[in-house]
Enzyme design. Structure first.
Site, short mmCIF file in Angstrom:
data_model
loop_
_atom_site.label_atom_id
_atom_site.label_comp_id
_atom_site.label_asym_id
_atom_site.label_seq_id
_atom_site.Cartn_x
_atom_site.Cartn_y
_atom_site.Cartn_z
N ASN A 1 -6.65 26.90 30.32
CA ASN A 1 -6.73 26.25 29.34
C ASN A 1 -7.95 26.72 28.74
OD1 ASN A 1 -6.62 24.28 27.30
ND2 ASN A 1 -7.86 22.78 28.48
N GLY A 2 -7.76 27.05 27.33
CA GLY A 2 -9.01 27.66 26.44
C GLY A 2 -8.81 28.88 26.14
N CYS B 1 -4.10 24.09 26.47
CA CYS B 1 -2.79 23.76 27.32
C CYS B 1 -2.91 22.59 28.22
CB CYS B 1 -2.62 25.00 28.01
SG CYS B 1 -2.72 26.45 26.97
N ARG C 1 -0.56 18.31 25.38
CA ARG C 1 -1.54 19.54 25.20
C ARG C 1 -0.78 20.62 24.83
NH1 ARG C 1 -6.38 17.63 27.64
NH2 ARG C 1 -6.99 19.76 27.55
N LYS D 1 0.39 13.80 7.40
CA LYS D 1 1.51 13.36 8.14
C LYS D 1 2.68 13.83 7.74
CE LYS D 1 0.01 11.77 10.70
NZ LYS D 1 -1.44 11.38 10.91
N GLU E 1 3.01 17.78 8.77
CA GLU E 1 3.18 18.10 10.08
C GLU E 1 4.31 17.75 10.88
OE1 GLU E 1 -0.07 14.69 11.85
OE2 GLU E 1 -0.04 16.73 12.59
N HIS F 1 -7.38 18.92 -13.17
CA HIS F 1 -8.47 20.05 -12.94
C HIS F 1 -7.71 21.17 -12.35
CE1 HIS F 1 -11.79 17.86 -14.44
NE2 HIS F 1 -11.58 16.88 -13.67
N LYS G 1 -1.21 17.79 20.78
CA LYS G 1 -1.96 16.54 20.74
C LYS G 1 -3.66 16.81 20.95
CE LYS G 1 -1.97 12.12 20.07
NZ LYS G 1 -1.96 11.93 18.51
N GLU H 1 -4.38 11.70 4.32
CA GLU H 1 -3.61 11.62 5.39
C GLU H 1 -2.32 11.65 5.27
OE1 GLU H 1 -4.18 11.48 8.53
OE2 GLU H 1 -2.78 10.10 9.34
N TRP I 1 0.30 25.83 24.79
CA TRP I 1 0.20 25.90 23.37
C TRP I 1 -0.60 27.33 23.26
CZ3 TRP I 1 -3.80 26.56 19.74
CH2 TRP I 1 -3.20 26.17 18.28
O1 M6R Z 1 -8.20 13.76 19.46
P1 M6R Z 1 -8.94 14.01 17.95
O2 M6R Z 1 -8.86 12.60 17.01
O3 M6R Z 1 -10.05 14.66 17.88
O4 M6R Z 1 -7.64 15.09 17.01
C1 M6R Z 1 -7.89 15.27 15.89
C2 M6R Z 1 -6.95 16.18 15.31
O5 M6R Z 1 -6.54 17.27 15.98
C3 M6R Z 1 -5.78 15.12 14.85
O6 M6R Z 1 -6.04 14.04 14.32
C4 M6R Z 1 -4.48 15.98 14.02
O7 M6R Z 1 -4.97 16.28 13.06
C5 M6R Z 1 -3.25 15.13 14.35
N1 M6R Z 1 -2.21 15.95 14.68
C6 M6R Z 1 -3.09 14.42 13.07
O8 M6R Z 1 -1.91 13.66 13.15
#
Ligand code: M6R
Length: 606
Positions: A98-99, A2, A27, A483, A486, A502, A601, A479, A74
């Site tokens: 946070n945590g 958070c 966050r 994308k 998400e 497979h 994020k 990737e 969050w």
């Molecule tokens: O800040 P970081 O690069 O360590 O974050 C890693 C992942 O949480 C981040 O890449 C996440 O998968 C993104 N939402 C992907 O778009």
């Protein structure tokens, strides 16, 4: 994970708290709240959902206190409701956190037994009651927090204010970052320096186990043992001007379009453009003697690392082990003597990655990190930092950070190959020239964005989407799928093209779009066979390739033409179409592109 802020101000602080929270929304953004000391007692306003809901609440029910804390959440424990939103408080204490407090169940049972009534489903409330209990036992606020900290287990950052204490705030850091900002007659607290950028650039970062007593006149920092310690005051480069969308509808669109520039900046950090040479920083380890590279990261950063594995193995002939951070550490992977451990992270604060870094250090590895935030914990705990110069990435879906991570990894692969004699001068020049071409090639793809808008309409109707790729295009398939899921919430999976037969091929029918990332390279022929297997089962093939579609030998639902590039740089180029496909699909579907549901994020919990 958070965002937390605190202000000991010279005027009412609620508006500034919300302003700082806006910069921390990356966050978490499922609820928010602020609390202030109002004429000696504690008052709070909270709201479910985005920060604008809290702003509206403050308009009708303003707070006027000059000492306050704020939080954007969050959810980890308890649903994202107003009742579970921070700050949590008793009549004496208000806390933002946070945590995760790992022993909150034990604490809750103990404190309930002592007569405390818990109102929320959060772990944080245990901290409120614990500090209150200590104060009821006769301790002053500082001693009460000190005693409480000794009883908390887990990874956390805390900001605490007290009834009747207009000039006191206590901050504590154990596993989650915290920055203290120094103003003129004012003091600030934030999860990072960006949150505090409008107020001050004079920052002190708390270190692991530190806690701080803040007053308007200054701050005293104590370490885990309770010793008063000096932590450096640094000038932060976080700018208050950097966070805007420009002419774009979303941060994600802006960040996709920034890629030619930021890749260029990142490359120029590692390349001597004039001489076509890689100019790599000293990692403090003899590159010729590294026994193995171990890469670890999460999410998109992990996929960047996976591309790095293909590159380092191919160009430097050096074995690379890679695993997601949440697995590598807990499977207690044996790490070799003389090994280099490489961590990739945009934020530099990802809890799993950080924990794995510490595991690698404890196991004798040299630690290097590729990070976008140079002041981050991962950067500070690394022996060598390889920065990406992507600038702040605000969209939760990582785009420009990914391609900049790839740029840094490509340069690392070349540096390793040079040192180990697998890359001679001619090849170095060829690879560097290919990298220098990347920004131009990406710009050319970005000029042709319209085709993605049409394709997005087709994808938006799908329930499942598959992505395929081989070799260094396989991480791109992963990737692409990440994308899409998400930000559009469409189920998508990436597979190594050769794995399809497979099992996953059972999913294919005429309703399943299959996006094939297939540059014209020495693996194309093999991928073509897999594409034909899909076509034979009625799958809708969307090909992303520079190859002539005739080479595929079957009908395509769509063909996205990529520019011809060097085999090394294809992953950088092909990242852009998979980003644009996901982006336009999400826009078409009307989802919250920059702040998709359930995500954040920066993921600072394990
Ligand atoms: O800040 P970081 O690069 O360590 O974050 C890693 C992942 O949480 C981040 O890449 C996440 O998968 C993104 N939402 C992907 O778009």
């Amino acid at each position: 994970m958070c965002g937390i802020v605190g202000i000991l101000g010279s005027k009412p602080v609620a508006t500034d708290l919300v302003d700082a929270l806006r910069r921390l929304e990356y966050r978490g953004y499922d609820s928010a709240g602020v609390a202030t000391v109002e004429n000696g007692h504690l008052e709070r306003r909270r709201a479910e959902g985005k920060l604008r809901n809290l702003e509206s609440r403050l308009l009708t029910e303003p707070l006027t206190g000059r000492t306050g804390i704020g939080h954007t959440r969050w959810a980890t424990h308890g649903r994202p409701t107003e009742r579970n939103a921070h700050p949590h408080m008793s009549a004496k204490v208000s806390v933002v956190h946070n945590g995760i407090i790992e022993n909150f169940r034990e604490l809750k049972a103990e404190l309930t037994g002592k007569g405390h009534t818990f109102e929320t489903d959060t772990d944080t409330e245990a901290v409120v009651h614990l500090v209150t209990e200590e104060m009821q036992g006769g301790r002053g606020p500082i001693d009460a927090v000190k005693a409480a900290l000794g009883k908390l287990k887990g990874a956390f950052a805390l900001g605490i204010i007290f009834a009747g204490e207009d000039d006191l705030m206590i901050a504590a850091r154990q596993g989650s970052p915290l920055a203290i900002g120094h103003g003129r007659g004012e003091m600030y607290l934030g999860s990072d320096a960006i949150a505090l950028a409008p107020f001050t650039d004079a920052i002190t970062y708390l270190e692991e186990g530190d806690w701080a007593v803040m007053r308007r006149s200054g701050v005293e920092v104590f370490d885990r043992a309770g010793e008063c310690v000096k932590r450096p005051l640094i000038k932060s480069v976080a700018s208050s001007l950097l966070v805007d969308k420009g002419n774009h509808r979303h941060f994600m669109a802006k960040e996709i379009h920034e890629q030619p520039d930021v890749i260029s900046h990142t490359l120029s950090n590692y390349i001597d453009m004039a001489n076509g040479r890689v100019n790599f920083p000293d990692l403090g380890i003899d590159l010729t003697k590294i026994s193995r590279v171990t890469i670890s990261a999460c999410g998109t950063a992990y996929y960047a690392g996976l591309v790095g594995k293909y590159w380092i193995e191919r160009y430097a002939r050096l074995p690379v082990e890679i695993d997601v951070a949440s697995e590598l550490r807990y499977r207690e992977a044996p790490l070799p003597e003389g090994g280099l451990a490489l961590f990739v992270s945009q934020s530099g604060e990802t809890a799993d990655t950080l924990a794995t870094l510490r595991y690698a250090r404890a196991n004798g590895q040299r630690i290097a990190s590729i990070v976008n935030v140079r002041t981050s914990t991962i950067a500070r705990e690394s022996d060598a930092v390889l920065p990406t110069l992507a600038g702040p990435e605000i969209g939760v879906a990582s785009t420009k950070a990914f391609t900049c991570q790839l740029a840094a990894l490509a340069c690392l692969a070349i540096a390793l190959g040079k040192a180990r004699g697998t890359i001679d001068e001619a090849l170095e020049q060829e690879l560097v020239t290919a990298l220098v071409e990347v920004p131009r090639l990406i710009s050319s793809m970005l000029r042709d964005e319209e085709q993605f808008v049409e394709l997005a309409q087709m994808l938006s109707k799908a329930r499942d989407v598959l992505y395929l790729g081989r070799g260094s295009s396989y991480p791109l398939a992963l990737e692409g799928a990440l994308k899409l899921k998400e930000i559009s919430y469409i189920h998508a999976e990436g597979y190594a093209a050769g794995e399809l037969k497979h099992g996953p091929i059972a999913l294919i029918d005429e309703n399943v779009p299959v996006i094939v990332v297939a540059p014209e390279d020495d693996l194309l022929e093999k991928t073509v066979s897999n594409v034909q297997e899909v076509a034979a089962r009625g799958g809708q093939i969307i090909l992303i390739s520079n190859a002539n579609p005739d080479k595929i030998g079957c009908a395509l639902a769509a063909h996205i033409t990529a520019p011809k590039a060097h085999a090394l740089t294809n992953p950088l180029i092909y990242a852009v179409p998979v980003q644009l496909l996901a982006y336009h699909t999400a826009v078409f579907m009307g989802t919250d592109v920059d702040q998709p549901r359930n995500l954040a994020k920066s993921v600072t919990v394990e």
